[in-house]
Each structure stands twice: as structure tokens, then as C-alpha cells.
Write a protein that holds these residues in place. Sequence first.
Motif, short mmCIF file in Angstrom:
data_model
loop_
_atom_site.label_atom_id
_atom_site.label_comp_id
_atom_site.label_asym_id
_atom_site.label_seq_id
_atom_site.Cartn_x
_atom_site.Cartn_y
_atom_site.Cartn_z
N PHE A 15 0.72 -1.10 -0.12
CA PHE A 15 -0.14 -0.07 0.06
C PHE A 15 0.74 1.17 -0.04
CE2 PHE A 15 -4.67 -0.29 0.65
CZ PHE A 15 -4.61 -1.67 0.64
N LEU A 16 1.95 1.29 0.90
CA LEU A 16 2.58 2.38 1.05
C LEU A 16 3.37 2.85 -0.42
CD1 LEU A 16 3.22 4.38 3.15
CD2 LEU A 16 5.52 3.37 3.55
N LYS A 17 3.91 1.77 -1.07
CA LYS A 17 4.69 1.82 -2.44
C LYS A 17 3.64 2.34 -3.33
CE LYS A 17 7.70 -0.55 -5.29
NZ LYS A 17 8.40 -1.83 -5.64
N ARG A 18 2.57 1.70 -3.22
CA ARG A 18 1.49 2.23 -4.56
C ARG A 18 0.76 3.57 -4.10
NH1 ARG A 18 -2.91 -1.74 -7.13
NH2 ARG A 18 -4.02 -0.14 -8.32
N TRP A 19 0.43 3.66 -2.78
CA TRP A 19 0.00 5.09 -2.62
C TRP A 19 0.60 5.64 -1.35
CZ3 TRP A 19 -3.80 0.78 -2.52
CH2 TRP A 19 -4.43 0.64 -3.86
N PRO A 20 1.90 6.59 -1.86
CA PRO A 20 2.84 7.09 -0.82
C PRO A 20 2.20 8.01 0.18
CG PRO A 20 3.78 6.81 -3.18
CD PRO A 20 2.25 6.72 -3.17
N THR A 21 1.31 8.67 -0.30
CA THR A 21 0.43 9.71 0.49
C THR A 21 -1.05 9.56 0.59
OG1 THR A 21 -0.10 11.23 -1.45
CG2 THR A 21 2.32 11.40 -0.50
N ILE A 22 -1.63 10.29 1.52
CA ILE A 22 -3.13 9.93 1.55
C ILE A 22 -3.79 10.79 0.52
CG2 ILE A 22 -3.68 12.09 2.77
CD1 ILE A 22 -5.61 10.21 4.66
N ARG A 23 -3.19 11.67 -0.22
CA ARG A 23 -4.00 12.04 -1.29
C ARG A 23 -4.09 11.27 -2.45
NH1 ARG A 23 -5.37 17.02 -0.96
NH2 ARG A 23 -4.36 18.66 0.23
N GLU A 24 -3.09 10.49 -2.84
CA GLU A 24 -2.82 9.56 -3.75
C GLU A 24 -4.12 8.25 -3.41
OE1 GLU A 24 1.51 9.24 -5.31
OE2 GLU A 24 1.22 9.88 -3.28
N LEU A 25 -3.93 8.19 -2.11
CA LEU A 25 -4.72 6.73 -1.80
C LEU A 25 -6.37 7.62 -2.06
CD1 LEU A 25 -5.48 4.15 -0.59
CD2 LEU A 25 -5.18 5.09 1.60
N ALA A 26 -6.49 8.76 -1.72
CA ALA A 26 -7.69 9.28 -1.97
C ALA A 26 -8.35 9.17 -3.58
CB ALA A 26 -7.92 10.70 -1.15
N ALA A 27 -7.28 9.45 -4.24
CA ALA A 27 -7.62 9.54 -5.67
C ALA A 27 -8.00 8.08 -6.23
CB ALA A 27 -6.47 10.26 -6.32
N ALA A 28 -7.51 7.16 -5.61
CA ALA A 28 -7.75 5.78 -6.18
C ALA A 28 -9.04 5.50 -6.15
CB ALA A 28 -6.94 4.63 -5.25
N GLU A 29 -9.69 4.40 -7.14
CA GLU A 29 -10.79 3.72 -7.27
C GLU A 29 -11.04 2.94 -6.14
OE1 GLU A 29 -13.34 4.89 -9.06
OE2 GLU A 29 -12.23 6.30 -9.94
N LEU A 30 -12.20 2.89 -5.57
CA LEU A 30 -12.40 1.78 -4.45
C LEU A 30 -11.90 0.43 -4.99
CD1 LEU A 30 -13.48 0.84 -1.84
CD2 LEU A 30 -15.85 0.92 -2.62
N ASP A 31 -12.34 0.10 -6.16
CA ASP A 31 -11.92 -1.39 -6.62
C ASP A 31 -10.55 -1.69 -6.61
OD1 ASP A 31 -14.52 -2.33 -7.09
OD2 ASP A 31 -14.49 -1.90 -9.35
N GLU A 32 -9.62 -0.64 -6.73
CA GLU A 32 -8.10 -0.97 -6.60
C GLU A 32 -7.95 -1.23 -5.28
OE1 GLU A 32 -5.88 1.96 -9.28
OE2 GLU A 32 -7.28 3.24 -8.58
N VAL A 33 -8.50 -0.42 -4.44
CA VAL A 33 -8.16 -0.48 -2.85
C VAL A 33 -8.59 -1.88 -2.52
CG1 VAL A 33 -8.50 0.33 -0.59
CG2 VAL A 33 -8.35 1.85 -2.53
N LEU A 34 -9.84 -2.23 -2.93
CA LEU A 34 -10.50 -3.72 -2.35
C LEU A 34 -9.39 -4.77 -3.02
CD1 LEU A 34 -14.27 -3.22 -2.57
CD2 LEU A 34 -12.83 -3.63 -0.45
N HIS A 35 -8.92 -4.53 -4.12
CA HIS A 35 -8.09 -5.57 -5.01
C HIS A 35 -6.83 -5.66 -4.05
CE1 HIS A 35 -5.21 -6.93 -8.03
NE2 HIS A 35 -6.05 -7.85 -8.08
N ALA A 36 -6.30 -4.60 -3.74
CA ALA A 36 -5.01 -4.59 -2.90
C ALA A 36 -5.19 -5.15 -1.59
CB ALA A 36 -4.43 -2.98 -2.84
N TRP A 37 -6.46 -5.26 -0.84
CA TRP A 37 -6.85 -5.45 0.21
C TRP A 37 -7.32 -7.05 0.47
CZ3 TRP A 37 -6.53 -2.03 4.48
CH2 TRP A 37 -7.09 -2.57 5.77
N GLN A 38 -7.32 -7.59 -0.82
CA GLN A 38 -8.04 -9.10 -0.88
C GLN A 38 -6.91 -10.13 -0.15
OE1 GLN A 38 -6.21 -9.94 -5.49
NE2 GLN A 38 -7.99 -10.94 -4.60
N GLY A 39 -7.58 -10.90 0.86
CA GLY A 39 -7.02 -11.80 1.44
C GLY A 39 -6.58 -11.10 2.79
N LEU A 40 -6.59 -9.77 3.40
CA LEU A 40 -6.45 -9.30 4.43
C LEU A 40 -7.81 -9.48 5.30
CD1 LEU A 40 -4.30 -8.52 5.88
CD2 LEU A 40 -4.83 -5.97 5.15
N GLY A 41 -9.07 -9.75 4.77
CA GLY A 41 -10.20 -9.75 5.57
C GLY A 41 -10.73 -8.66 6.14
#
Length: 350
Positions: free
Chosen positions: A59-85
Motif C-alpha cells: 500500500f505504501l509503495k502504491r499510494w505513498p500519500t493519503i492524497r494518492e490513496l484518496a484519488a484511487a478507485e475503491l475497486d483498486e483498494v479492495l483489490h489490494a486488500w484482498q486476502g486481508l479480511g
Amino acid sequence: MTRQRDTSGRLLRWYDHHRRELPWRAPPGRRAEPYRVWLSEIMLQQTTVAAVAPYYRHFLKRWPTIRELAAAELDEVLHAWQGLGYYARARNLHKCARAVSAEHGGRFPEDQAALLALPGIGPYTAAAIAAIAFDQVATPVDGNVERVVARLFAVAEPAPAGKPELRRLAATLTPVRRPGDHAQAMMDLGATICLPRGPLCDGCPLHDDCQAQKQGIAAQLPRRSPKRQRPTRHGVAFWLRDRDGRLLLRRRPEEGLLGGMMEVPGTPWREEPWGKDEAIAHAPATAEWREIAGTVSHVFTHFRLELTVRAAVTEEPIGKGGIWAMPAELGRYALPTAMKKVVRHALAAD
DNA sequence: AAGACGTGGTT
DNA sequence: TAACCAAGTCT
């Protein structure tokens, strides 16, 4: 007060020598960025350090700042989270990033009450960010801290009735100097010394402060309330492919279990096993459904799931809100572990 | 205010 | 195998 100050002093001295290097920790004497503290704390909710570490790095590598995370699509975040529960954490993470960007200029508020108002941030996380990122005199109380305090003060009241008292006692330990290190030290102590079973009291820096140790009841605390047993639920998944080999997937509702994640279509999950005909009434297409031998088992927090899989090939692929994907491309979708098991089971039978 | 909400490792 | 456990939050 002197007693508490001494206790915290001993704890901090121990921490200075036994501090664990963790991906989200700043070097000794430095404060970690609020974004990193927040990201790690959300991931660490009910989740082990070992499981979190690779996700955190990614996550930190892909979205180094909160602004970049905010700009992501929810689907991208869920995809990166998959498996973590606990996928509500990912949905709230994204929501929180957007709230901080839109309402706080991209910087986390320092006030605990303002932190608490953000999505996915509860009393524990608000206090953890305040203490660790801003070095405020705040007392995050997680399972580790509850256990340490229950033993330190020999609190015999089981949860949840005993929790307010544990929080109150934990707060009396928090020092004015280095409250952030104190908070992390309490959690490290709980994670490495003051273990749930078989606490390593011989190596504990608070051995002489500990009432439970004096009374010889450390291993019996904290008392746990009886847990309910897990029912089993049953479902049938429909492995439908078109003539090109594409597989039908669908997106789960935004709220609730595995909210927003992809799944192999199926019946609802219920306690009574499904008969063939009533199950096929839920199938996504009329076809020759053959049963794949064996079952897929998966354990959730509050129930066990037993899935059977029926497979068919359709001549007329109908979208109907579904998504057709080649099995080789499944990596592009946010699939929860239960569904990865279905995929593995079905492909093995092909 | 209990119950919903994932997953993987350990015992 | 089944139970237990892990840096909780939301409703």
C-alpha cells in the motif's frame, strides 16, 4: 502516581532495548507520519503483524500519500486488500482518505475527537494516532493493553463488564513524557512477553509491579467470557463458462459480508443444505448443471461455510450485471479467500 | 449492546 | 479436528 511513573519508566527502559523494528515504525526518537500510523493501525485491527507487513509495504509503495490513496478507485483498494479480511476496513480506509483530503486539507487532524469522527477510526485507533503520530498523552487500549493491565492490577472482572475499568487503569500508566513510545511499549509487551497463554513473566520488566504475578494467577487473566459456537451454513456456487472459456463472476452488495468483493454466483448461504432443484432455481442460466465432487470449506468469524459447486457451459452468455473473465485473468479482480478456494476447486476438477 | 465482520497461524 | 488467537469498528 509515583508507582505508576516508576512502572512506565521501567517499561520505557525495556522498550528502548527490546524495541521491534516494524515497517511502520519511525527510527528511535522520531515520530512516524500520521498517514503511516493510520494505515498500519487500520490494517492491524484484529490482524497479526506477520499478515499485515506485506500489505502495508504494498500500500505504501502504491499510494505513498493519503492524497494518492484518496484519488484511487475503491475497486483498486479492495483489490489490494484482498486476502486481508474484514473488508469494511478497506471501504472505510478509502472513505477516510477522501474525508481527510476533502475536509482537512490532506492532513490528519490532531484532535482525538476529530480523529474519532473519521470513518473506520474508533476509540483505539484515534488514541493510537494521537499518541504515536502526535505524541499526545493518549492511551490506546487494544487487546494487548487490556491483558497487560488486567494482570498488572489483577482485574478479575471478565469482559465486557471489566473494560471500562481496564481503560481507566491503563490511562493512569500513561506518562507525560514519551506517551507514544509508552503506548507502543505496552503493545510490544503484550505481544512478546505478556502472552495470552504462558506469559513469560521471568523476562517481564514489570514483574515486580504485577499483582497477578504476586498472586500466581497471571496465566488465568484476563478472564474471558464464554464464546458462542459457530453454526454451519451451506451454499451452492455456479461455475458457468461460455464457449470461449470465460467465467461468470458478480459483484457482492456494497454492505455486509465481503461487501464490494467479487464472487462466483451462487445460492444464498443458509443452515439447511440445498436440494438439487431448489438450488438450481438460483442458477444464473438454464443449462446442464453437473455437480463437481467434493466441497469447499471456509471459516468466517461467526459461521462455517460449506459450498458445493455445480458447473455448466452456456451457449448464450448473458451479462445481466455479471462479469465474464478468463480464469487466467482472475488476478485482476478482488476475490476473497473463500472464492479463491471455489476457483481452485473448480479448476482442479476441469 | 450483542452480533456482524475474514483470515491464517498455533495449540 | 476444533478451538483459540491477532494493534477493533460499526450498527
